[in-house]
Design an enzyme around this catalytic site. Structure first.
Site, PDB file in Angstrom:
ATOM      1  N   ASP A   1     -55.069  14.727  14.903  1.00  0.00           N
ATOM      2  CA  ASP A   1     -55.380  15.699  13.844  1.00  0.00           C
ATOM      3  C   ASP A   1     -54.777  15.320  12.498  1.00  0.00           C
ATOM      4  O   ASP A   1     -55.090  15.949  11.482  1.00  0.00           O
ATOM      5  CB  ASP A   1     -54.806  17.088  14.209  1.00  0.00           C
TER       6      ASP A   1
ATOM      7  N   LYS B   1     -55.128  24.158  10.365  1.00  0.00           N
ATOM      8  CA  LYS B   1     -56.586  24.013  10.532  1.00  0.00           C
ATOM      9  C   LYS B   1     -57.063  24.922  11.655  1.00  0.00           C
ATOM     10  O   LYS B   1     -56.305  25.255  12.569  1.00  0.00           O
ATOM     11  CB  LYS B   1     -56.983  22.562  10.816  1.00  0.00           C
TER      12      LYS B   1
END
Ligand code: ATP
Length: 315
Positions: free
Chosen positions: A141, A11
């Site tokens: 995350d 990401k």
């Protein structure tokens, strides 16, 4: 099935705002997260004995219980001991393509892949939101890595609101091979230098979160406006990382000089990315910056925005 192969995307942060301190010691954040096509491959396989083993083709990634992929398997074993008794232990093989300690959630996405893969292999039948709740115990995350795409993340980063998928943008990433920035260092240094800007009232928190929700970055995403997204990139952690690491600033300036849509450090760094509207433009920018800085320590990648999190490579 006794084995599964999963794709685990990295990401980048398109937006990272530090709002304040939380009672649990973490920071209250407002972020926009984006999955990209740069990805690890995670192979999981049932083994006869009741054990978890991890192997990785990258020498700096630990093979023991500190590996986040191991921790994901250990968590599921603890929550569902009957599954391991029925199906046996698991061997996890990580093919690392995502640079480590780079601000790209490499470890978190490996953990996310193990949760998704073991749910299938052990026939647990968990929903995505159940997997995300488990993932949040491993790292902030991990829920986003399971879900993927484009999302607004608040709280510690684990409270997700999906946004319109962006699949028309490309990214060039660059990182100095031997430069890593510890996430803990970045947040602690930020607290030391900027805690006077933190909000102190609960109602201010809601106002700040709402401001991001209805703010210009989310609006640019809704309109899939790559040029506006590039102009609105924001990362509070640059305020501590750039003065400390001039190499990161140099990269950012080199990308800027190539007329990209926008450039920024991802997460706690040190990876710097630049947005472009096409793959050809990403490759051009990569070559131009490589020539401009001419440092053999620099590594580059290109990737595309993707709308998926963890997915099966083959069933
Ligand atoms: P984030 O963006 O979530 O802060 P990061 O990309 O900066 O993460 P990681 O690549 O996840 O950082 O690695 C941070 C540290 O975690 C590494 O130095 C490594 O020792 C450890 N680690 C544990 N498991 C893994 C894994 N599966 N892959 C990579 N690193 C791992």
């Amino acid at each position: 099935m006794r084995s599964y192969s999963l794709i685990a995307p990295a990401k980048i942060n398109l937006y990272l705002e530090i709002i304040g301190d939380r009672p649990d010691g973490y920071h209250e954040l407002a972020m926009v997260l984006q999955s990209i096509s740069l990805a690890d491959q995670i192979d999981i396989r049932s083994i006869g004995i009741d054990a978890i083993s991890v192997r990785c083709n990258h020498a700096e990634v630990p093979n023991d219980h500190t590996n986040l992929a191991y921790r994901a398997a250990a968590l599921l074993t603890q929550e569902y001991p009957e599954a391991m008794a029925q199906f046996g232990g698991v061997e996890i093989n990580i093919k690392k393509n995502i640079p480590i300690a780079a601000g790209l959630a490499g470890g978190s996405t490996d953990a996310a892949a193990v949760l998704v893969g073991l749910d299938l292999m052990w026939q647990l039948g968990l929903t995505q939101s159940e997997l995300e709740v488990l993932g949040a115990q491993i790292g902030s995350d991990v829920p986003f890595c399971i879900q993927g795409g484009t999302a607004l993340a608040t709280g510690r980063g684990e409270e997700l609101s999906p946004l319109k998928n962006l699949d028309n943008l490309y990214v060039v990433l660059a990182k100095h091979r031997h430069l890593g920035i510890s996430t803990i260092w970045a947040y602690q240094t930020y607290r030391q230098q900027f805690s006077q800007t933190y909000i102190s009232q609960a109602q201010d928190l809601e106002t700040r979160q709402r401001r991001v929700h209805s703010g210009p970055m989310v609006s640019a995403i809704m309109h899939a406006d790559g040029a506006a997204i590039g102009q609105l990139l924001h990362n509070d952690l640059e305020k501590v990382a750039l003065p400390e690491h001039p190499q990161v600033l140099e990269l950012r300036e080199a990308f800027e000089s190539q007329g990209v849509l926008g450039t920024m450090m991802s997460g706690s760094g040190p990876t710097v990315f630049a947005l472009t509207a096409s793959e050809a433009e990403a490759l051009r920018v990569l070559e131009a910056v490589k020539t401009q800085i001419d440092n053999p320590e620099l590594e580059f990648w290109t990737a595309k925005f993707v709308s998926t999190g963890i997915r099966l490579a083959q069933s």
